[in-house]
Write an enzyme that holds these catalytic residues in place. Structure first.
Site, PDB file in Angstrom:
ATOM      1  N   ASP A 121       0.360  37.100  70.664  1.00  0.00           N
ATOM      2  CA  ASP A 121      -0.163  36.597  69.395  1.00  0.00           C
ATOM      3  C   ASP A 121      -0.658  37.778  68.558  1.00  0.00           C
ATOM      4  OD1 ASP A 121      -1.670  35.393  67.328  1.00  0.00           O
ATOM      5  OD2 ASP A 121      -2.210  33.708  68.612  1.00  0.00           O
ATOM      6  N   ASP A 157       7.939  41.390  67.725  1.00  0.00           N
ATOM      7  CA  ASP A 157       8.729  41.331  66.496  1.00  0.00           C
ATOM      8  C   ASP A 157       7.839  41.516  65.280  1.00  0.00           C
ATOM      9  OD1 ASP A 157       7.460  38.755  66.876  1.00  0.00           O
ATOM     10  OD2 ASP A 157       8.644  38.092  65.151  1.00  0.00           O
ATOM     11  N   THR A 194      13.004  37.784  76.337  1.00  0.00           N
ATOM     12  CA  THR A 194      12.190  36.590  76.519  1.00  0.00           C
ATOM     13  C   THR A 194      12.764  35.461  75.662  1.00  0.00           C
ATOM     14  OG1 THR A 194      10.674  36.936  74.666  1.00  0.00           O
ATOM     15  CG2 THR A 194      10.194  38.137  76.706  1.00  0.00           C
ATOM     16  N   GLU A 195      12.185  34.253  75.818  1.00  0.00           N
ATOM     17  CA  GLU A 195      12.620  33.129  74.987  1.00  0.00           C
ATOM     18  C   GLU A 195      12.417  33.444  73.508  1.00  0.00           C
ATOM     19  OE1 GLU A 195      10.235  32.876  77.375  1.00  0.00           O
ATOM     20  OE2 GLU A 195      10.699  31.233  78.753  1.00  0.00           O
TER      21      GLU A 195
END
Length: 219
Positions: A121, A157, A194-195
């Site tokens: 997060d 990201d 990762t997902e």
């Protein structure tokens, strides 16, 4: 983002008790005893924010000589990680519903060899900076549990979080390597997505990656 609670998971997750310590489970006994938990001496790698476990279980399948602990605050997603670990028969994986702010209660000083932080997060508001998993507050916790020469492997990201992490880690004396603002452009065959990484990269997002080495020791 917090997912809507699924009450059925509270009971279903108990089917994977060999792999997971669910919400309310006793994790305080583990600090300094992870070799006993796994029944062997091996490097100990920890992922904070394991999600549904795609990254950790694939990593564990590739590296059976490493012990893996996955931490996740939300039991609703950890159930799926536990199911993956069971389906792939990965006895060197353990999963906990756990708040990373209590990391130093889960591991003894110098017990961990590597920490993975994947798509944490970003907590973009300045007043929430201490909650970022690459803040000075958390770096102090990592330093307490990592061996000298231990590493943090970080991917995101979020360009703002990546810039913040570079600045904070450099200021705190961590040794940085393999820094890139566009991981997928490198075409590294050993990168496990990762997902979230698959979703973000499909939208054209660039993925930042770095490795930070614990100061005060050689790898």
């Amino acid at each position: 983002m917090r997912l809507r609670r699924k009450p059925w998971i509270d009971a279903a997750i108990l089917d994977y008790a060999d792999f997971v310590t669910p919400l309310g489970g006793d994790w305080t006994q583990f600090a300094g005893r992870w070799t006993e938990v796994f029944g062997r001496t091996a490097p100990l790698h920890v992922e904070i924010g394991v999600g549904k476990g795609t990254f950790l279980t694939e990593l564990a399948a590739r590296h059976p000589n490493v012990n893996y602990v996955g931490l996740e605050a939300q039991q609703g997603v950890l159930y799926f990680a536990a199911r993956k670990a069971a389906e792939q028969a990965l006895p060197h994986v353990r999963l906990l519903v756990f708040d990373a702010a209590q990391l130093t209660e889960l591991f003894a000083p110098g017990e961990v060899d590597r920490i993975y932080l994947n798509f944490s997060d970003p907590w973009p508001k300045k007043r929430h900076a201490k909650r970022r998993l690459t803040s000075e507050t958390f770096l102090i916790r990592y330093q307490a549990v990592l061996k000298p020469g231990g590493e943090i492997h970080f991917k995101t990201d979020n360009a703002g979080l990546f810039a913040y992490s570079l600045e904070t880690m450099t200021r705190e004396g961590w040794q940085l390597s393999r820094v890139t603002h566009d991981l997928h452009a490198l075409g590294e065959p050993d990168n496990i997505m990762t997902e979230y990484e698959r979703k973000f990269s499909a939208r054209g997002a660039k993925i930042g990656r770095l490795i930070a080495r614990y100061p005060g020791g050689d790898a």
